[in-house]
Design an enzyme around this catalytic site. Structure first.
Site, PDB file in Angstrom:
ATOM      1  N   TYR A   1       0.762  -1.185  -0.034  1.00 11.88           N
ATOM      2  CA  TYR A   1       0.119   0.032  -0.174  1.00 11.88           C
ATOM      3  C   TYR A   1       0.744   1.250   0.054  1.00 11.88           C
ATOM      4  CZ  TYR A   1      -4.083  -3.091   1.512  1.00 11.88           C
ATOM      5  OH  TYR A   1      -4.980  -3.984   1.881  1.00 11.88           O
TER       6      TYR A   1
ATOM      7  N   LYS B   1      -1.190  -8.091  -2.158  1.00 14.93           N
ATOM      8  CA  LYS B   1      -2.558  -7.536  -2.031  1.00 14.93           C
ATOM      9  C   LYS B   1      -2.554  -6.209  -2.268  1.00 14.93           C
ATOM     10  CE  LYS B   1      -6.107  -7.589   1.507  1.00 14.93           C
ATOM     11  NZ  LYS B   1      -6.359  -7.368   2.982  1.00 14.93           N
TER      12      LYS B   1
HETATM   13  P1  FBP Z   1     -11.043  -4.652   3.319  1.00 16.64           P
HETATM   14  O1  FBP Z   1     -11.757  -5.281   2.288  1.00 16.64           O
HETATM   15  O2  FBP Z   1     -12.198  -4.384   4.608  1.00 16.64           O
HETATM   16  O3  FBP Z   1     -10.580  -3.093   2.833  1.00 16.64           O
HETATM   17  O4  FBP Z   1      -9.919  -5.022   4.012  1.00 16.64           O
HETATM   18  C1  FBP Z   1      -8.672  -5.221   3.476  1.00 16.64           C
HETATM   19  C2  FBP Z   1      -7.487  -4.599   4.276  1.00 16.64           C
HETATM   20  O5  FBP Z   1      -6.346  -4.543   3.734  1.00 16.64           O
HETATM   21  C3  FBP Z   1      -7.411  -5.045   5.595  1.00 16.64           C
HETATM   22  O6  FBP Z   1      -6.728  -6.195   5.804  1.00 16.64           O
HETATM   23  C4  FBP Z   1      -7.018  -3.799   6.403  1.00 16.64           C
HETATM   24  O7  FBP Z   1      -7.344  -3.868   7.702  1.00 16.64           O
HETATM   25  C5  FBP Z   1      -7.531  -2.654   5.669  1.00 16.64           C
HETATM   26  O8  FBP Z   1      -7.759  -3.067   4.485  1.00 16.64           O
HETATM   27  C6  FBP Z   1      -6.716  -1.596   5.778  1.00 16.64           C
HETATM   28  O9  FBP Z   1      -7.155  -0.606   5.240  1.00 16.64           O
HETATM   29  P2  FBP Z   1      -6.936   0.828   4.865  1.00 16.64           P
HETATM   30  O10 FBP Z   1      -5.256   0.703   4.843  1.00 16.64           O
HETATM   31  O11 FBP Z   1      -7.122   1.549   3.516  1.00 16.64           O
HETATM   32  O12 FBP Z   1      -7.215   1.613   6.210  1.00 16.64           O
END
Ligand code: FBP
Length: 246
Positions: free
Chosen positions: A138, A169
Site C-alpha cells: 500500500y 494484496k
Molecule cells: P477491506 O477489504 O475491508 O478493505 O480489508 C482489506 C484491508 O487490507 C485489511 O486487511 C486492512 O485492515 C484494511 O484493508 C486496511 O485498510 P486501509 O489501510 O485502507 O485503512
C-alpha cells in the site's frame, strides 16, 4: 482438496480491522470474531486473515480454514507518516496454526526502510519454514501523490515481486484500464485485490469481474463481505465469478 491446504488463489476473508481502524467498522454482530470466523467456515473461504490476539483466542485449526497471520500492526490513532511494525514472529504465527504470513508495507512513507527491512527478514524466515508470504503493498505518505493510480498500484505489485512475496494484496486502482499491466508487473507473484470500503453489490462484483478477467488470482476482502447483510451469499457470488473465469 485437503482441509487447511493453503491455496494461492480464491477468496481470503480479512478481519484485522480491529487494530487498523478500531471498532468503528463493526456492528453488534461483526464485533464478534466468532461471528466472522463462522462466516469463513460456512462459506468455505480459502483462508481467514487474523492478528495474533484474535487468532490465539478464537482460531481453531479444526475449522478447516487456513489461517493467514498478519505480522505487523498499527492503529489509526497516530497521525503523520504511515508505519506499521512487526508485533508477531514467524514462529509465533506457526504456533498459532498459521499456514501463511502477511505484512503491510507502506512504500513511499518516510519509514519505508523500516518496513522493507522487517519484511525482508520475515520473508527469509517464513520461506525457510516453507510458508507463503503475502505483502499488503500500500504505497502511502506525503511523497505519494496518488496512491491509487494504476502506475502506483503497478509499482506496488512490482515491489512485492522484488521483495520475494508469493502473493501481493493491492487496492483497486482509480482507473482500471491497466489491470493486466499490474498483473505483469507482479511477475510470478500472485495478485489479490483488497476490498476497500463497502460499496453496492453490483459495484463490488464488477470490480471482482474486472480483476479476475485481467489475471488476478483472487480477492482478500473484509468489509465488503462481513458488513453485508448476507455475507455467505456475497461470498458465493464472488466464488462464481472467480470459477467462471477458470
Ligand atoms: P477491506 O477489504 O475491508 O478493505 O480489508 C482489506 C484491508 O487490507 C485489511 O486487511 C486492512 O485492515 C484494511 O484493508 C486496511 O485498510 P486501509 O489501510 O485502507 O485503512
Amino acid at each position: 482438496m485437503k482441509k487447511n491446504e493453503f491455496k494461492t488463489e480464491g477468496i481470503y476473508l480479512a478481519y484485522d480491522h480491529g487494530m487498523e481502524h478500531g471498532p468503528k467498522d463493526f456492528n453488534e454482530k461483526t464485533i464478534s470474531a466468532e461471528y466472522v470466523i463462522d462466516i469463513a467456515k460456512k462459506a468455505e473461504v480459502d483462508a481467514i486473515i487474523l492478528l495474533k490476539g484474535t487468532a490465539r483466542v478464537y482460531y481453531k485449526k479444526n475449522i478447516g480454514i487456513p489461517l493467514i497471520l498478519k505480522l505487523n500492526q498499527k492503529t489509526s490513532m497516530r497521525g503523520g507518516e504511515p508505519i506499521s511494525t512487526q508485533t508477531c514472529s514467524v514462529k509465533e504465527a506457526i504456533s498459532l496454526g498459521a499456514s501463511a504470513v502477511g505484512y503491510t508495507v507502506y512504500s513511499g512513507s518516510e519509514y519505508e526502510q523500516v518496513m522493507l527491512q522487517e519484511f525482508g527478514k520475515i520473508e527469509e524466515e517464513a520461506h525457510r519454514y516453507g510458508m507463503p508470504v503475502i505483502m499488503w503493498s500500500y504505497p502511502r505518505g506525503k511523497s505519494v501523490a496518488d496512491d491509487e493510480s494504476p502506475e502506483t498500484i503497478a509499482y506496488a505489485a512490482r515491489i512485492a515481486l522484488e521483495m520475494g512475496a508469493d502473493i501481493v494484496k493491492i487496492k483497486y486502482p482509480d482507473d482500471d484500464s491497466k489491470l493486466k499491466w499490474i498483473v505483469k508487473s507482479a511477475g510470478k507473484t500472485k495478485v489479490f485485490m483488497a476490498g476497500g470500503k463497502a460499496v453496492t453489490d453490483e459495484e463490488f462484483e464488477e470490480h471482482v469481474r474486472h480483476v479476475i478477467n485481467a489475471g488476478f488470482s483472487g480477492v482478500a476482502v473484509g468489509r465488503n463481505i462481513w458488513q453485508s447483510d448476507d455475507p455467505i451469499t456475497r461470498i458465493k457470488r464472488i466464488r462464481s465469478i472467480i470459477d467462471s473465469s477458470r
